[in-house]
Design a protein around this motif. Structure first.
Motif, PDB file in Angstrom:
ATOM      1  N   VAL A 204      19.320   3.279  -9.708  1.00 58.63           N
ATOM      2  CA  VAL A 204      17.817   4.028  -9.807  1.00 58.63           C
ATOM      3  C   VAL A 204      17.898   5.128  -9.281  1.00 58.63           C
ATOM      4  N   ALA A 205      16.467   6.065  -9.948  1.00 59.89           N
ATOM      5  CA  ALA A 205      16.394   6.947  -8.866  1.00 59.89           C
ATOM      6  C   ALA A 205      14.541   7.138  -8.347  1.00 59.89           C
ATOM      7  N   ASP A 206      13.716   7.592  -7.151  1.00 63.26           N
ATOM      8  CA  ASP A 206      12.710   7.341  -7.019  1.00 63.26           C
ATOM      9  C   ASP A 206      11.822   7.866  -7.472  1.00 63.26           C
ATOM     10  N   PRO A 207      11.354   7.053  -8.844  1.00 60.01           N
ATOM     11  CA  PRO A 207      10.230   7.716 -10.015  1.00 60.01           C
ATOM     12  C   PRO A 207       9.756   9.276  -9.337  1.00 60.01           C
TER      13      PRO A 207
ATOM     14  N   TRP B 117      18.543  10.556 -13.228  1.00 61.15           N
ATOM     15  CA  TRP B 117      18.379   9.063 -14.020  1.00 61.15           C
ATOM     16  C   TRP B 117      20.174   9.260 -15.171  1.00 61.15           C
ATOM     17  N   SER B 118      21.092   9.998 -14.541  1.00 67.45           N
ATOM     18  CA  SER B 118      22.574   9.500 -15.351  1.00 67.45           C
ATOM     19  C   SER B 118      22.638   8.717 -15.184  1.00 67.45           C
ATOM     20  N   GLY B 119      22.795   8.177 -13.987  1.00 68.33           N
ATOM     21  CA  GLY B 119      23.426   6.780 -13.284  1.00 68.33           C
ATOM     22  C   GLY B 119      23.407   6.056 -14.880  1.00 68.33           C
ATOM     23  N   PRO B 120      22.501   5.459 -14.500  1.00 63.72           N
ATOM     24  CA  PRO B 120      21.726   4.038 -15.881  1.00 63.72           C
ATOM     25  C   PRO B 120      22.194   5.079 -17.082  1.00 63.72           C
ATOM     26  N   ALA B 121      22.129   6.050 -17.745  1.00 65.97           N
ATOM     27  CA  ALA B 121      23.083   6.236 -18.673  1.00 65.97           C
ATOM     28  C   ALA B 121      24.136   5.932 -18.441  1.00 65.97           C
ATOM     29  N   VAL B 122      24.951   6.116 -17.984  1.00 63.12           N
ATOM     30  CA  VAL B 122      26.980   6.154 -17.654  1.00 63.12           C
ATOM     31  C   VAL B 122      26.819   4.440 -17.519  1.00 63.12           C
ATOM     32  N   LEU B 123      26.143   3.960 -17.046  1.00 65.94           N
ATOM     33  CA  LEU B 123      25.939   2.381 -16.526  1.00 65.94           C
ATOM     34  C   LEU B 123      25.639   1.659 -18.312  1.00 65.94           C
ATOM     35  N   LEU B 124      25.264   2.399 -18.597  1.00 65.77           N
ATOM     36  CA  LEU B 124      24.825   2.054 -20.353  1.00 65.77           C
ATOM     37  C   LEU B 124      25.728   2.202 -21.252  1.00 65.77           C
ATOM     38  N   LEU B 125      26.628   3.182 -21.127  1.00 67.77           N
ATOM     39  CA  LEU B 125      27.806   3.777 -21.804  1.00 67.77           C
ATOM     40  C   LEU B 125      28.872   3.055 -21.266  1.00 67.77           C
ATOM     41  N   ILE B 126      29.251   2.240 -19.464  1.00 67.66           N
ATOM     42  CA  ILE B 126      29.983   1.653 -19.483  1.00 67.66           C
ATOM     43  C   ILE B 126      29.883   0.193 -20.805  1.00 67.66           C
ATOM     44  N   ALA B 127      28.650  -0.276 -20.190  1.00 63.48           N
ATOM     45  CA  ALA B 127      28.372  -1.423 -20.719  1.00 63.48           C
ATOM     46  C   ALA B 127      29.168  -1.507 -22.381  1.00 63.48           C
TER      47      ALA B 127
ATOM     48  N   GLY C 168       0.857  -0.873  -0.033  1.00 64.64           N
ATOM     49  CA  GLY C 168      -0.004  -0.206   0.202  1.00 64.64           C
ATOM     50  C   GLY C 168       0.836   1.483   0.361  1.00 64.64           C
ATOM     51  N   GLY C 169      -0.101   2.334  -0.024  1.00 59.56           N
ATOM     52  CA  GLY C 169       0.941   3.271   0.342  1.00 59.56           C
ATOM     53  C   GLY C 169       0.883   4.495  -1.506  1.00 59.56           C
ATOM     54  N   ASP C 170       0.943   5.454  -1.435  1.00 60.06           N
ATOM     55  CA  ASP C 170       1.261   6.451  -2.941  1.00 60.06           C
ATOM     56  C   ASP C 170       2.531   5.693  -3.019  1.00 60.06           C
ATOM     57  N   SER C 171       2.091   5.721  -4.752  1.00 55.45           N
ATOM     58  CA  SER C 171       2.783   4.892  -5.767  1.00 55.45           C
ATOM     59  C   SER C 171       3.777   4.877  -5.395  1.00 55.45           C
ATOM     60  N   THR C 172       3.112   2.801  -4.667  1.00 58.77           N
ATOM     61  CA  THR C 172       3.836   2.022  -4.268  1.00 58.77           C
ATOM     62  C   THR C 172       4.486   0.481  -5.717  1.00 58.77           C
ATOM     63  N   ALA C 173       2.928   0.908  -6.585  1.00 55.73           N
ATOM     64  CA  ALA C 173       3.282   0.116  -8.147  1.00 55.73           C
ATOM     65  C   ALA C 173       4.333   0.828  -8.206  1.00 55.73           C
ATOM     66  N   LEU C 174       4.109   2.163  -8.710  1.00 55.45           N
ATOM     67  CA  LEU C 174       4.857   2.501 -10.026  1.00 55.45           C
ATOM     68  C   LEU C 174       6.782   2.971  -9.276  1.00 55.45           C
ATOM     69  N   ARG C 175       6.530   2.852  -8.068  1.00 52.44           N
ATOM     70  CA  ARG C 175       8.042   2.695  -7.160  1.00 52.44           C
ATOM     71  C   ARG C 175       8.793   1.604  -7.486  1.00 52.44           C
ATOM     72  N   MET C 176       7.653   0.480  -6.900  1.00 48.91           N
ATOM     73  CA  MET C 176       8.138  -1.167  -6.729  1.00 48.91           C
ATOM     74  C   MET C 176       8.129  -1.361  -8.914  1.00 48.91           C
ATOM     75  N   PHE C 177       7.602  -0.872  -9.359  1.00 47.53           N
ATOM     76  CA  PHE C 177       8.317  -1.339 -10.802  1.00 47.53           C
ATOM     77  C   PHE C 177       9.634  -0.607 -11.917  1.00 47.53           C
ATOM     78  N   THR C 178       9.499   0.836 -11.090  1.00 47.61           N
ATOM     79  CA  THR C 178      11.106   1.143 -11.494  1.00 47.61           C
ATOM     80  C   THR C 178      11.954   0.949 -11.120  1.00 47.61           C
TER      81      THR C 178
ATOM     82  N   GLY D 135      13.745  -0.963 -13.395  1.00 46.44           N
ATOM     83  CA  GLY D 135      15.315  -0.290 -13.426  1.00 46.44           C
ATOM     84  C   GLY D 135      16.897  -0.561 -13.099  1.00 46.44           C
ATOM     85  N   GLN D 136      17.369  -1.817 -13.335  1.00 48.97           N
ATOM     86  CA  GLN D 136      18.032  -2.873 -12.537  1.00 48.97           C
ATOM     87  C   GLN D 136      18.378  -3.500 -13.804  1.00 48.97           C
ATOM     88  N   TRP D 137      17.901  -2.837 -14.936  1.00 47.59           N
ATOM     89  CA  TRP D 137      18.137  -3.782 -16.506  1.00 47.59           C
ATOM     90  C   TRP D 137      19.940  -2.980 -16.948  1.00 47.59           C
ATOM     91  N   PRO D 138      20.021  -1.613 -16.833  1.00 53.38           N
ATOM     92  CA  PRO D 138      21.829  -1.319 -16.988  1.00 53.38           C
ATOM     93  C   PRO D 138      22.318  -2.024 -15.713  1.00 53.38           C
TER      94      PRO D 138
END
Length: 527
Positions: free
Chosen positions: A488-491, A498-508, A416-426, A430-433
């Motif tokens: 992953v940042a809190d949506p 969101w610069s962190g995931p972009a940097v990870l993709l660049l490193i990959a 429960g809680g506000d935006s819980t589903a959105l946070r869990m999904f994100t 967001g671990q994909w990078p």
């Protein structure tokens, strides 16, 4: 050179890297449990929470009373190390047996007139030696804190290290036994990992349902049976050593009853159907389809389980400061955010293992000669490695998205809680990078140093240790923020970075490009 020395020489990097990591984890975290809880009241509250919460019991087992620092160390670090030891056992057992058979190493050895039973005996001897090294090393690095941490004794340290070493031995001989049934090394590896998952599930059910008798059936429950730093029941070691000996004998019997290069369970007949494959990527996607479906179901189920059991942790964290390690897992102004990030980190590590295994198939295809056959048809070598990485990254995305959808649906109902589903999904998706970086690190080794592909697991283990144990080890926040699983940042945050995931993709992308360049600068089967 004896067969055992040959196997040790071939896999010295893998064995050395895993042992170094495990011993560092065991010896480098003991001291933290002495200073984690500042007062006895805070420690008692943490112990009560740990024993009452289903999610922590599911992950680590039941915490024994009175909950001394030594007992909490064996409960927490022992639980994490047990899983790592089991995965190591499966990977090494298959590498010493069916993988060596598939790549032709054992065929070359047997052509010299060696007794056909000796390679299996040598493999079991190497596994026993690694278990002994883990036991002795663990006893020393843990026992060195005797007198400095409450409850730590040399006997308890030896019992905990012996439990881990025996866990390694049991899982490895079970995997060797299953390898006699499997037709190929990848199948044997999959069966071994399935046994680890089943053993973990059996141990979890035993602890959550308070059915301690079931722990005797799970090799991952040796800590619960031996009870280091509590009862130190050394006689349990003799029981499971006898079980390991029987399993090794069974593996030898099955090995003598099967045809070399095949399993007792024969493969299904080859269908006379043309596959609609027109590229290296299409071939790799087709071959990875089955394993991706299995991993998707497993990861989605694991995510659903942890999400459903997270409501208790979140509610108790909302009622007050938990403190210690449990509080560090929810180290945020909103415990929902902390638990979503924690669950996503665990799933990200699991999916990263899938990505690494997928990329390592390239080395197996190369040693088995399949890469040479495809290259002879005009396909470039870098295209095969690129197809392998692409399939791994694409499969990771599919697994994470499905797990994210499942977790979001359950979180909205249970937590429960506000935006819980959105946070869990994100957080989960967001671990994909991070998984892309793990796949790229394996591709880098496969391209420039294929003989050391066993080291591809080190980035994952280091990143996982930093993510899960960083707060406990008092690692500065600036360093923890650099971990791939912390990007992953809190949506819901307005100024989310969101610069962190972009940097990870660049490193990959960079590591993958280096691996592709490296494979063009070496011969096949050469480092």
């Amino acid at each position: 050179m004896t067969i055992m020395r040959l196997l040790l020489h071939r896999h010295r990097l893998m064995i050395g890297a895993w042992l170094l990591l495990l011993l560092t984890l065991l010896g480098g975290t003991v001291w933290a449990y002495q200073d984690t809880y500042l007062t006895p009241e805070q420690r008692d509250a943490a112990v009560a929470l740990a024993r009452a919460d289903t999610a922590t019991t599911l992950l680590y087992g039941e915490l024994p009373l009175p909950g001394t620092p030594a007992q909490m160390y064996a409960w927490e670090i022992g639980g994490i190390t047990t899983i790592l030891v089991s995965v190591f056992a499966v990977l090494l057992a298959v590498a010493l047996t069916r993988a060596a058979e598939d790549d032709g190493t054992l065929e070359l050895i047997r052509s010299c007139g060696v007794d056909p039973r000796n390679p299996l005996r040598a493999a079991v001897a190497v596994l026993a030696g690694v278990a002994a090294a883990l036991t002795i090393g663990g006893s020393v690095v843990i026992g060195a804190w005797a007198g400095g941490v409450d409850g730590v004794t040399w006997l308890g340290a030896t019992m905990l290290a012996a439990a881990l070493g025996l866990t390694f031995l049991l899982v490895s001989v079970v995997t060797v036994t299953l390898a006699q049934l499997a037709s190929t090394a990848p199948t044997a590896r999959l069966l071994g990992l399935a046994i680890v998952v089943a053993a973990f599930g059996l141990r979890a059910v035993a602890d959550v349902r308070d059915a301690g008798a079931l722990n005797w059936l799970s090799p991952l429950a040796l800590r619960a049976s031996i009870r280091p730093f509590t009862d130190d029941r050394w006689w349990v070691l003799g029981v499971y050593l006898a079980v390991a000996a029987v399993l090794a004998w069974l593996a030898a019997v099955l090995c003598g009853r099967r045809e070399y290069g095949a399993g007792l369970i024969t493969r299904s007949g080859i269908r006379d159907v043309r596959l609609p494959v027109r590229s290296a990527l299409g071939l790799r996607l087709r071959l990875a389809r089955r394993s991706t479906m299995i991993w998707t179901a497993g990861v989605a189920g694991l995510g659903a389980l942890f999400t459903a059991m997270g409501s208790g942790v979140v509610e108790q964290s909302r009622d007050g400061d938990v403190g210690g390690f449990l509080g560090a897992q929810l180290d945020t102004t909103d415990p929902v955010v902390g638990y979503c990030a924690y669950t996503a980190t665990l799933l990200g590590m699991v999916v990263s293992a899938y990505a690494i295994l997928q990329v390592l198939h390239h080395r197996q295809d190369e040693t088995a000669g399949r890469t040479g056959l495809i290259v002879a048809g005009g396909v470039r070598r870098w295209a095969l490695l690129l197809a392998q990485v692409t399939a791994a990254v694409a499969g990771s995305a599919i697994i994470l998205v499905i797990a994210a959808v499942t977790g979001a649906a359950i979180a909205s109902v249970t937590i429960g809680g506000d935006s819980t589903a959105l946070r869990m999904f994100t957080y989960i998706a967001g671990q994909w990078p991070a998984t892309a970086v793990m796949a790229a690190s394996a591709a880098l080794l496969a391209g420039i140093w294929p003989r050391a592909t066993g080291l591809a697991w080190l980035p994952l283990l280091a990143a996982g240790t930093l993510a899960l144990l960083g707060p406990l080890l008092n690692v500065p926040q600036q360093i923890r923020d650099l971990g791939p699983f912390q990007q992953v940042a809190d949506p819901v945050t307005v100024n989310a970075d969101w610069s962190g995931p972009a940097v990870l993709l660049l490193i990959a992308a960079t590591m993958t490009a280096c691996g592709l360049a490296g494979i063009n600068r070496r011969d096949l089967l050469a480092g």
